[in-house]
Enzyme design. Sequence first.
Site, short mmCIF file in Angstrom:
data_model
loop_
_atom_site.label_atom_id
_atom_site.label_comp_id
_atom_site.label_asym_id
_atom_site.label_seq_id
_atom_site.Cartn_x
_atom_site.Cartn_y
_atom_site.Cartn_z
N ASN A 1 -6.79 12.68 -10.93
CA ASN A 1 -7.44 13.13 -12.18
C ASN A 1 -7.30 14.65 -12.22
OD1 ASN A 1 -9.83 14.37 -10.85
ND2 ASN A 1 -10.19 12.26 -10.23
N VAL B 1 -8.00 2.26 -13.17
CA VAL B 1 -9.22 2.78 -13.79
C VAL B 1 -8.96 3.29 -15.21
CG1 VAL B 1 -10.97 4.61 -13.61
CG2 VAL B 1 -10.24 3.40 -11.57
N TYR B 2 -7.78 3.87 -15.45
CA TYR B 2 -7.47 4.46 -16.76
C TYR B 2 -7.10 3.42 -17.81
CZ TYR B 2 -7.98 9.32 -15.16
OH TYR B 2 -8.48 10.51 -14.70
N VAL C 1 -5.83 4.53 -6.02
CA VAL C 1 -4.77 5.13 -5.18
C VAL C 1 -5.22 6.49 -4.66
CG1 VAL C 1 -2.38 5.91 -5.11
CG2 VAL C 1 -2.99 4.15 -6.68
N ASP C 2 -5.89 7.24 -5.50
CA ASP C 2 -6.32 8.60 -5.14
C ASP C 2 -7.19 8.56 -3.87
OD1 ASP C 2 -6.71 11.29 -5.40
OD2 ASP C 2 -7.94 11.19 -7.22
N SER D 1 -1.99 5.16 -14.33
CA SER D 1 -2.83 4.83 -15.51
C SER D 1 -3.14 3.33 -15.66
CB SER D 1 -2.23 5.34 -16.83
OG SER D 1 -2.34 6.75 -16.91
N ASP E 1 0.85 -1.18 0.00
CA ASP E 1 0.00 0.00 0.00
C ASP E 1 0.90 1.24 0.00
OD1 ASP E 1 -1.70 2.09 0.58
OD2 ASP E 1 -2.78 1.02 2.15
N ILE E 2 0.73 2.07 -0.99
CA ILE E 2 1.63 3.22 -1.13
C ILE E 2 1.49 4.21 0.04
CG2 ILE E 2 0.14 4.76 -2.50
CD1 ILE E 2 2.66 5.17 -4.32
N1 AR6 Z 1 -1.31 1.54 -3.10
C1 AR6 Z 1 -0.67 1.21 -4.25
N2 AR6 Z 1 -1.30 0.97 -5.40
C2 AR6 Z 1 -2.65 1.05 -5.40
C3 AR6 Z 1 -3.41 1.38 -4.23
C4 AR6 Z 1 -2.66 1.64 -3.04
N3 AR6 Z 1 -3.27 1.97 -1.89
N4 AR6 Z 1 -4.73 1.39 -4.57
C5 AR6 Z 1 -4.81 1.05 -5.88
N5 AR6 Z 1 -3.57 0.83 -6.39
P1 AR6 Z 1 -5.78 3.77 -10.22
P2 AR6 Z 1 -5.31 5.32 -12.70
C6 AR6 Z 1 -3.14 0.46 -7.76
O1 AR6 Z 1 -7.11 3.34 -10.74
O2 AR6 Z 1 -5.45 4.10 -13.55
C7 AR6 Z 1 -8.94 7.51 -9.63
O3 AR6 Z 1 -10.31 7.50 -9.46
C8 AR6 Z 1 -4.15 -0.12 -8.72
O4 AR6 Z 1 -4.33 -1.50 -8.45
O5 AR6 Z 1 -5.68 4.22 -8.82
O6 AR6 Z 1 -4.19 6.28 -13.00
C9 AR6 Z 1 -8.39 8.91 -9.93
O7 AR6 Z 1 -9.12 9.90 -9.27
C10 AR6 Z 1 -3.46 0.13 -10.07
O8 AR6 Z 1 -2.47 -0.88 -10.32
O9 AR6 Z 1 -5.15 5.00 -11.13
C11 AR6 Z 1 -8.53 9.00 -11.41
O10 AR6 Z 1 -9.83 9.40 -11.78
C12 AR6 Z 1 -2.72 1.46 -9.85
O11 AR6 Z 1 -2.70 1.64 -8.43
C13 AR6 Z 1 -8.30 7.59 -11.89
O12 AR6 Z 1 -8.61 6.74 -10.79
C14 AR6 Z 1 -3.37 2.66 -10.51
O13 AR6 Z 1 -4.79 2.55 -10.48
C15 AR6 Z 1 -6.84 7.36 -12.24
O14 AR6 Z 1 -6.69 6.07 -12.79
#
Ligand code: AR6
Length: 173
Positions: free
Chosen positions: A24, A125-126, A33-34, A122, A10-11
């Site tokens: 975003n 969700v992206y 992550v956000d 990215s 977990d970051i």
């Molecule tokens: N620690 C580390 N990695 C994580 C964590 C965590 N706590 N939680 C999720 N991941 P994403 P994106 C991973 O969707 O694709 C948001 O709604 C996850 O499994 O967080 O850039 C923003 O507000 C994946 O491998 O980011 C934007 O609208 C990676 O982090 C949108 O999502 C990135 O997934 C950005 O989408």
Amino acid sequence: MTRIELAQGDITEQQVDIVVNAANSGLLGGGGVDGAIHRAGGPEILKECKELRAGPLQDGLPTGQAVATTAGRMPARWVIHTVGPVYAKREDRSALLASAFRESLRVADELGARSIAFPAVSAGVYGWPLDDAARIAVRTVRETPTSVELVRFVLFNDEILAAFEEAVRELGA
Ligand code: AR6
């Protein structure tokens, strides 16, 4: 020399100077992550994001750019919010994804940070294909001149960790 590390976890729990948020353009929170970063860091982060939106970033943070706030209650000192591109099959947006990593390192240098943790920007969700997201992330960090000594990619599950391990093997990082 910048050391590149891979870790699963977990970051928000990382003991580093900077945690990077895959945000975003609106900068007011989201899922993935956000969401985790805003929950762990507390309301101080959102407050600073709102100030940025009221001042220098009225139209939001453009894709591929980066901006810093406090890390609130997390062990890190700062959060760097960056916006990766949404994956598109018919358009090559990889330069924007590389830019998100490069701009984050530039802001980290401005802050005088020595260590930084990146998520797989990215690749959630992206919708970016994991192998390609990992290659772009590792290659960009390796090719960007920076005073940051430690770059740790913090990967959330086995699959994304394996993609980064393969990228490091391929690129010899
Ligand atoms: N620690 C580390 N990695 C994580 C964590 C965590 N706590 N939680 C999720 N991941 P994403 P994106 C991973 O969707 O694709 C948001 O709604 C996850 O499994 O967080 O850039 C923003 O507000 C994946 O491998 O980011 C934007 O609208 C990676 O982090 C949108 O999502 C990135 O997934 C950005 O989408």
